[in-house]
Every structure is written in structure tokens, then in C-alpha cells.
Design a protein around this motif. Structure first.
Motif, PDB file in Angstrom:
ATOM      1  N   LYS A   1       0.835  -1.207   0.000  1.00  0.00           N
ATOM      2  CA  LYS A   1       0.000   0.000   0.000  1.00  0.00           C
ATOM      3  C   LYS A   1       0.867   1.253   0.000  1.00  0.00           C
ATOM      4  O   LYS A   1       0.585   2.227  -0.736  1.00  0.00           O
ATOM      5  N   LEU A   2       1.930   1.262   0.800  1.00  0.00           N
ATOM      6  CA  LEU A   2       2.816   2.423   0.849  1.00  0.00           C
ATOM      7  C   LEU A   2       3.480   2.665  -0.496  1.00  0.00           C
ATOM      8  O   LEU A   2       3.611   3.814  -0.944  1.00  0.00           O
ATOM      9  N   ILE A   3       3.913   1.599  -1.162  1.00  0.00           N
ATOM     10  CA  ILE A   3       4.521   1.746  -2.487  1.00  0.00           C
ATOM     11  C   ILE A   3       3.498   2.265  -3.482  1.00  0.00           C
ATOM     12  O   ILE A   3       3.761   3.210  -4.239  1.00  0.00           O
ATOM     13  N   ASP A   4       2.303   1.661  -3.486  1.00  0.00           N
ATOM     14  CA  ASP A   4       1.271   2.054  -4.455  1.00  0.00           C
ATOM     15  C   ASP A   4       0.821   3.499  -4.245  1.00  0.00           C
ATOM     16  O   ASP A   4       0.429   4.180  -5.209  1.00  0.00           O
ATOM     17  N   GLU A   5       0.872   3.957  -3.010  1.00  0.00           N
ATOM     18  CA  GLU A   5       0.464   5.335  -2.716  1.00  0.00           C
ATOM     19  C   GLU A   5       1.576   6.346  -2.958  1.00  0.00           C
ATOM     20  O   GLU A   5       1.377   7.547  -2.782  1.00  0.00           O
ATOM     21  N   GLY A   6       2.772   5.872  -3.342  1.00  0.00           N
ATOM     22  CA  GLY A   6       3.872   6.772  -3.644  1.00  0.00           C
ATOM     23  C   GLY A   6       4.655   7.247  -2.449  1.00  0.00           C
ATOM     24  O   GLY A   6       5.431   8.201  -2.549  1.00  0.00           O
ATOM     25  N   ARG A   7       4.521   6.564  -1.305  1.00  0.00           N
ATOM     26  CA  ARG A   7       5.175   7.031  -0.076  1.00  0.00           C
ATOM     27  C   ARG A   7       6.700   7.060  -0.212  1.00  0.00           C
ATOM     28  O   ARG A   7       7.360   7.916   0.374  1.00  0.00           O
ATOM     29  N   ILE A   8       7.277   6.155  -0.986  1.00  0.00           N
ATOM     30  CA  ILE A   8       8.743   6.130  -1.120  1.00  0.00           C
ATOM     31  C   ILE A   8       9.190   6.616  -2.488  1.00  0.00           C
ATOM     32  O   ILE A   8      10.377   6.533  -2.819  1.00  0.00           O
ATOM     33  N   GLY A   9       8.273   7.150  -3.285  1.00  0.00           N
ATOM     34  CA  GLY A   9       8.629   7.578  -4.631  1.00  0.00           C
ATOM     35  C   GLY A   9       8.721   6.384  -5.571  1.00  0.00           C
ATOM     36  O   GLY A   9       8.075   5.355  -5.371  1.00  0.00           O
ATOM     37  N   GLU A  10       9.535   6.490  -6.595  1.00  0.00           N
ATOM     38  CA  GLU A  10       9.690   5.398  -7.564  1.00  0.00           C
ATOM     39  C   GLU A  10      10.664   4.358  -7.011  1.00  0.00           C
ATOM     40  O   GLU A  10      11.816   4.671  -6.715  1.00  0.00           O
ATOM     41  N   PRO A  11      10.232   3.103  -6.876  1.00  0.00           N
ATOM     42  CA  PRO A  11      11.160   2.065  -6.400  1.00  0.00           C
ATOM     43  C   PRO A  11      12.287   1.845  -7.411  1.00  0.00           C
ATOM     44  O   PRO A  11      12.045   1.577  -8.583  1.00  0.00           O
ATOM     45  N   ALA A  12      13.519   1.966  -6.924  1.00  0.00           N
ATOM     46  CA  ALA A  12      14.678   1.807  -7.797  1.00  0.00           C
ATOM     47  C   ALA A  12      15.427   0.511  -7.549  1.00  0.00           C
ATOM     48  O   ALA A  12      16.038  -0.043  -8.476  1.00  0.00           O
ATOM     49  N   ALA A  13      15.377   0.019  -6.310  1.00  0.00           N
ATOM     50  CA  ALA A  13      16.170  -1.156  -5.966  1.00  0.00           C
ATOM     51  C   ALA A  13      15.586  -1.809  -4.729  1.00  0.00           C
ATOM     52  O   ALA A  13      14.748  -1.236  -4.019  1.00  0.00           O
ATOM     53  N   ALA A  14      16.042  -3.040  -4.476  1.00  0.00           N
ATOM     54  CA  ALA A  14      15.619  -3.764  -3.281  1.00  0.00           C
ATOM     55  C   ALA A  14      16.707  -4.754  -2.893  1.00  0.00           C
ATOM     56  O   ALA A  14      17.492  -5.200  -3.744  1.00  0.00           O
ATOM     57  N   THR A  15      16.758  -5.073  -1.611  1.00  0.00           N
ATOM     58  CA  THR A  15      17.647  -6.129  -1.126  1.00  0.00           C
ATOM     59  C   THR A  15      16.825  -7.127  -0.325  1.00  0.00           C
ATOM     60  O   THR A  15      15.827  -6.769   0.304  1.00  0.00           O
ATOM     61  N   ALA A  16      17.273  -8.388  -0.363  1.00  0.00           N
ATOM     62  CA  ALA A  16      16.597  -9.447   0.391  1.00  0.00           C
ATOM     63  C   ALA A  16      17.658 -10.424   0.883  1.00  0.00           C
ATOM     64  O   ALA A  16      18.456 -10.925   0.085  1.00  0.00           O
ATOM     65  N   PHE A  17      17.657 -10.696   2.186  1.00  0.00           N
ATOM     66  CA  PHE A  17      18.685 -11.549   2.773  1.00  0.00           C
ATOM     67  C   PHE A  17      18.057 -12.588   3.693  1.00  0.00           C
ATOM     68  O   PHE A  17      17.298 -12.253   4.598  1.00  0.00           O
ATOM     69  N   MET A  18      18.381 -13.851   3.469  1.00  0.00           N
ATOM     70  CA  MET A  18      17.990 -14.948   4.352  1.00  0.00           C
ATOM     71  C   MET A  18      19.270 -15.686   4.722  1.00  0.00           C
ATOM     72  O   MET A  18      19.789 -16.493   3.956  1.00  0.00           O
ATOM     73  N   MET A  19      19.812 -15.380   5.885  1.00  0.00           N
ATOM     74  CA  MET A  19      21.118 -15.888   6.297  1.00  0.00           C
ATOM     75  C   MET A  19      20.939 -16.773   7.519  1.00  0.00           C
ATOM     76  O   MET A  19      20.496 -16.311   8.575  1.00  0.00           O
ATOM     77  N   SER A  20      21.285 -18.054   7.392  1.00  0.00           N
ATOM     78  CA  SER A  20      21.141 -18.967   8.519  1.00  0.00           C
ATOM     79  C   SER A  20      22.201 -20.057   8.450  1.00  0.00           C
ATOM     80  O   SER A  20      22.965 -20.138   7.483  1.00  0.00           O
ATOM     81  N   ARG A  21      22.199 -20.929   9.460  1.00  0.00           N
ATOM     82  CA  ARG A  21      23.165 -22.023   9.513  1.00  0.00           C
ATOM     83  C   ARG A  21      22.554 -23.326   9.014  1.00  0.00           C
ATOM     84  O   ARG A  21      23.219 -24.354   8.988  1.00  0.00           O
ATOM     85  N   GLY A  22      21.299 -23.319   8.629  1.00  0.00           N
ATOM     86  CA  GLY A  22      20.646 -24.537   8.163  1.00  0.00           C
ATOM     87  C   GLY A  22      19.676 -25.091   9.183  1.00  0.00           C
ATOM     88  O   GLY A  22      19.568 -24.602  10.309  1.00  0.00           O
ATOM     89  N   HIS A  23      18.972 -26.146   8.782  1.00  0.00           N
ATOM     90  CA  HIS A  23      17.852 -26.651   9.575  1.00  0.00           C
ATOM     91  C   HIS A  23      18.168 -27.884  10.405  1.00  0.00           C
ATOM     92  O   HIS A  23      17.316 -28.358  11.150  1.00  0.00           O
ATOM     93  N   GLU A  24      19.395 -28.420  10.287  1.00  0.00           N
ATOM     94  CA  GLU A  24      19.692 -29.666  10.983  1.00  0.00           C
ATOM     95  C   GLU A  24      19.787 -29.500  12.492  1.00  0.00           C
ATOM     96  O   GLU A  24      19.819 -30.485  13.231  1.00  0.00           O
ATOM     97  N   SER A  25      19.791 -28.269  12.984  1.00  0.00           N
ATOM     98  CA  SER A  25      19.874 -28.049  14.427  1.00  0.00           C
ATOM     99  C   SER A  25      18.507 -28.015  15.102  1.00  0.00           C
ATOM    100  O   SER A  25      18.438 -28.048  16.333  1.00  0.00           O
ATOM    101  N   TRP A  26      17.410 -27.944  14.322  1.00  0.00           N
ATOM    102  CA  TRP A  26      16.097 -27.808  14.952  1.00  0.00           C
ATOM    103  C   TRP A  26      14.999 -28.654  14.317  1.00  0.00           C
ATOM    104  O   TRP A  26      14.027 -29.027  14.971  1.00  0.00           O
ATOM    105  N   HIS A  27      15.099 -28.967  13.016  1.00  0.00           N
ATOM    106  CA  HIS A  27      14.016 -29.673  12.335  1.00  0.00           C
ATOM    107  C   HIS A  27      14.087 -31.172  12.638  1.00  0.00           C
ATOM    108  O   HIS A  27      15.168 -31.757  12.618  1.00  0.00           O
ATOM    109  N   PRO A  28      12.950 -31.827  12.908  1.00  0.00           N
ATOM    110  CA  PRO A  28      12.998 -33.259  13.217  1.00  0.00           C
ATOM    111  C   PRO A  28      13.369 -34.143  12.025  1.00  0.00           C
ATOM    112  O   PRO A  28      13.871 -35.249  12.210  1.00  0.00           O
TER     113      PRO A  28
END
Length: 367
Positions: free
Chosen positions: A141-168
Motif C-alpha cells: 500500500k505504501l509503495i502504491d500510494e507513492g510514499r517512497i517515490g519510484e522504487p529503484a532497488a531492493a535487497t533481500a537476505f535470508m542468512m542462517s546455519r541450516g535446519h539440521e539443528s532444529w528440524h525433526p
């Protein structure tokens, strides 16, 4: 509650593993658009335990569940390697299907699912549905309403050690269809496509840091997993809108302080919460030296199962679900392309363009 004009859709859940509990709870307590009438698992005792715990009338084998004439929708919660087989069988049985992510392991399997659904006039939906939740929809909604102006770039980070320490049962995260990009990438990519639209081309790099992983969770503590997939994947995404995205997904990182998602506009920066969750802070960083400005959610909160409920309502209303098969296939295509770009040392065009999902609004939130 479900409006009286919308009849609940009778559903069967296939796969009663670790993720299934939140779906059972959501359908029984929150989303009246879906009525779970049966559940199934290759381990029938596990299906019976789930049926008893959540008050489901029938615990069946997968084959018997698909043969039940009253079931209109199959919710496919099996492991990634089985997603295509189960989804195709459900469609062949004349049932709509909603799958956990990813849609399939390969593009060919994903395409076969969409083609089978189209040929039979059935609907396909796919997790994740967190992009339909209050916080990411507030960001939209904020993007569509122009709150940040024209989107030029984005970053996305999912950094972990893996699932073997918690998943059954963590083994499948390191087999075909697993790895950090295919496991967690759908959350981040679905959010980015919801915010910025489809991806036009990508490039990237990937590596496997550890050939073996020791399980430290119960009940398989001490068992060793042979790793078959890349466990650190970095990509650059050129969106059709012109924005440029950077994504890193990793099971090789001990700790990190990077943001989950940020969108950089011509007027301000938007900080997007963890797309694996249905809650989290939304804030805008304006020009100048001021602190981030918190933005309250503009919509009701959600939980896993929202995508299924929205899909059931979409089928009843004769429209395309927001967490659609087309979106899931586009995400699958992008994930494969990032790996292929690394192997080729080149940019890879994305042939599977999809529509930017419609924003959520009043009247489509379900319970």
C-alpha cells in the motif's frame, strides 16, 4: 467467519508432517472458507494422530483421500520431491490443489501442474501466503500510494546455519528441491514480486560449502546428511518495472545483521518485515538524519492458511487466487535461473512473466 453467501470448501490435507499443525489450527479456528473433512499421510498412524488432535472426521491413505467425491480441494503439504506427484494426482481426480512451496522441483513438473489445471478448469494455489499478510500488504500500500517515490532497488537476505539443528526431519532440505533458495527463496521472491512486480532477467552465483552435515536435533541426532544442493546462493534480479534487486539465501552463515528486505525509492526507504512470518515491524526512512518512522499495519493480521482461504473464496467468486500457481511457477523459474546464470556465467531471461498479484483489500481477508 465466512460470509453466508460463500459456502465453505471441503478440503483434504495430504501430508501430516511438521508444518501441518498450523494449517489444521488455522482452518479450525480462523478461516471458515475451508472445512477440513479428511487428512492423509503415507504414515497412516500419523494421519490418525492429526485427525484425533484436530477433530478431522477421517484419516485416510493419500489414494483414498483423492478418491473421496466430496473433497473439492487438496492441500498438499508433502515434501518438495512429492509436490508434483501429489498435485497432479489431485488435479486428475478433479480437485483444486493448493501446495506448500515450492510448486515443484523442476520447471517441467511445474508447467505440467499448470497445464493439467487449465485443461480441467481447476485452480492451483501455492505457498507462501505470507505476502498476503497485513504487514507486507501494508508495504504494498505504501509503495502504491507513492510514499517512497519510484522504487529503484531492493535487497533481500535470508542468512542462517541450516535446519539440521532444529528440524525433526531435515534431510530433504539438502536434496533436490531443497537448499536455501528453493526452501526460503519463495518467501522472499513472492514478497518482492508482490511489491515490485515480475522479474525479467537474473544473474547469480552459488556454492556448496559443506558436503556433509550432522543432525543435532531430535530424534535423528548424530545422523549425517550427504548434501546434494548448493547452500549459499546470491542473485541479482532485474524487474520488469526497472527496479534492481539483490538476494542472498544461505545455510552457511553462523550469524548476520543484514535486513530481511528493504525497498529503496527515489524519496524514501521502506523496511519490510521477515517474509517468513505474518507479523513484524514496517518502517520508512525519510530523507535526512531522522530515525525510521514506524507504520502500523493497515489490515487485519493473518496466519498460514490465509492463502488457502483466499483461494477457496476466489474459486467461489470465479477469479484467480492471489497466491496463484502462475506466481509460484514464476518464482520457481527465477530460482532455477539464478543457479543457471551462475553455471553459464551470464544473465538468464525469465520467460514466465506473471501478473503482479492484486492487492488485498476489504472483503478478501476471510476470518
Amino acid at each position: 467467519m465466512t460470509p453466508a453467501s460463500i459456502a465453505p470448501m471441503k478440503a483434504g490435507i495430504v501430508g501430516c508432517g511438521n508444518i501441518s499443525a498450523v494449517y489444521f489450527e488455522s482452518f479450525s479456528e480462523r478461516y471458515g472458507e475451508v472445512e477440513v473433512v479428511a487428512c492423509a499421510d503415507l504414515d497412516v498412524e500419523r494421519a490418525r494422530a492429526s485427525a484425533e488432535r484436530f477433530g478431522v472426521p477421517a484419516a485416510l491413505t493419500p489414494e483414498r483421500l483423492l478418491a473421496e467425491p466430496d473433497i473439492e480441494l487438496v492441500v498438499n503439504l508433502t515434501n518438495p520431491a512429492a509436490h508434483a506427484e501429489v498435485s497432479l494426482a489431485a488435479l486428475e481426480a478433479g480437485k483444486h490443489v493448493y501446495s506448500e512451496k515450492p510448486l515443484a522441483v523442476s520447471r517441467a513438473e511445474g508447467r505440467a501442474i499448470l497445464d493439467a489445471a487449465e485443461a480441467r478448469g481447476l485452480a492451483v494455489g501455492c505457498a507462501p501466503d505470507t505476502a498476503l499478510g497485513a504487514e507486507i500488504q501494508t508495504c504494498r500500500k505504501l509503495i502504491d500510494e507513492g510514499r517512497i517515490g519510484e522504487p529503484a532497488a531492493a535487497t533481500a537476505f535470508m542468512m542462517s546455519r541450516g535446519h539440521e539443528s532444529w528440524h525433526p526431519d531435515p534431510e530433504f532440505y539438502y536434496k533436490a528441491g531443497g537448499g536455501p533458495m528453493f526452501d526460503m527463496g519463495p518467501y522472499y521472491l513472492s514478497a518482492l514480486v508482490t511489491l515490485l512486480g515480475p522479474v525479467a532477467r537474473v544473474t547469480g552465483s552459488h556454492r556448496r560449502t559443506f558436503d556433509r552435515r550432522e543432525i543435532t536435533s531430535e530424534p535423528k541426532r548424530g545422523q549425517v546428511i550427504e548434501v546434494e544442493v548448493s547452500t549459499h546462493v546470491a542473485g541479482v534480479l532485474d524487474f520488469a518495472s526497472g527496479a534492481i534487486g539483490t538476494i542472498i539465501t544461505s545455510f552457511d552463515v553462523v550469524g548476520a545483521t543484514l535486513p530481511r528486505i528493504e525497498v529503496y525509492g527515489s524519496e524514501a526507504t521502506l523496511r519490510v518485515p521477515d517474509p517468513n512470518l505474518f507479523d513484524g515491524p514496517v518502517s520508512v526512512i525519510e530523507a535526512g538524519d531522522g530515525p525510521p518512522v514506524s507504520v502500523p499495519a493497515a489490515f487485519p493480521s493473518g496466519s498460514r492458511g490465509l492463502g488457502v482461504a483466499e483461494m477457496a473464496r476466489a474459486v467461489r467468486e470465479g477469479r484467480t487466487p492471489r497466491a496463484s500457481g502462475a506466481l509460484a511457477y514464476h518464482v520457481l523459474d527465477v530460482m532455477h535461473a539464478v543457479h543457471e546464470a551462475s553455471d553459464r556465467g551470464a544473465h538468464v531471461g525469465i520467460a514466465s512473466g506473471c501478473e503482479r498479484p492484486a492487492a488485498m483489500g476489504e472483503g478478501v481477508w476471510g476470518g
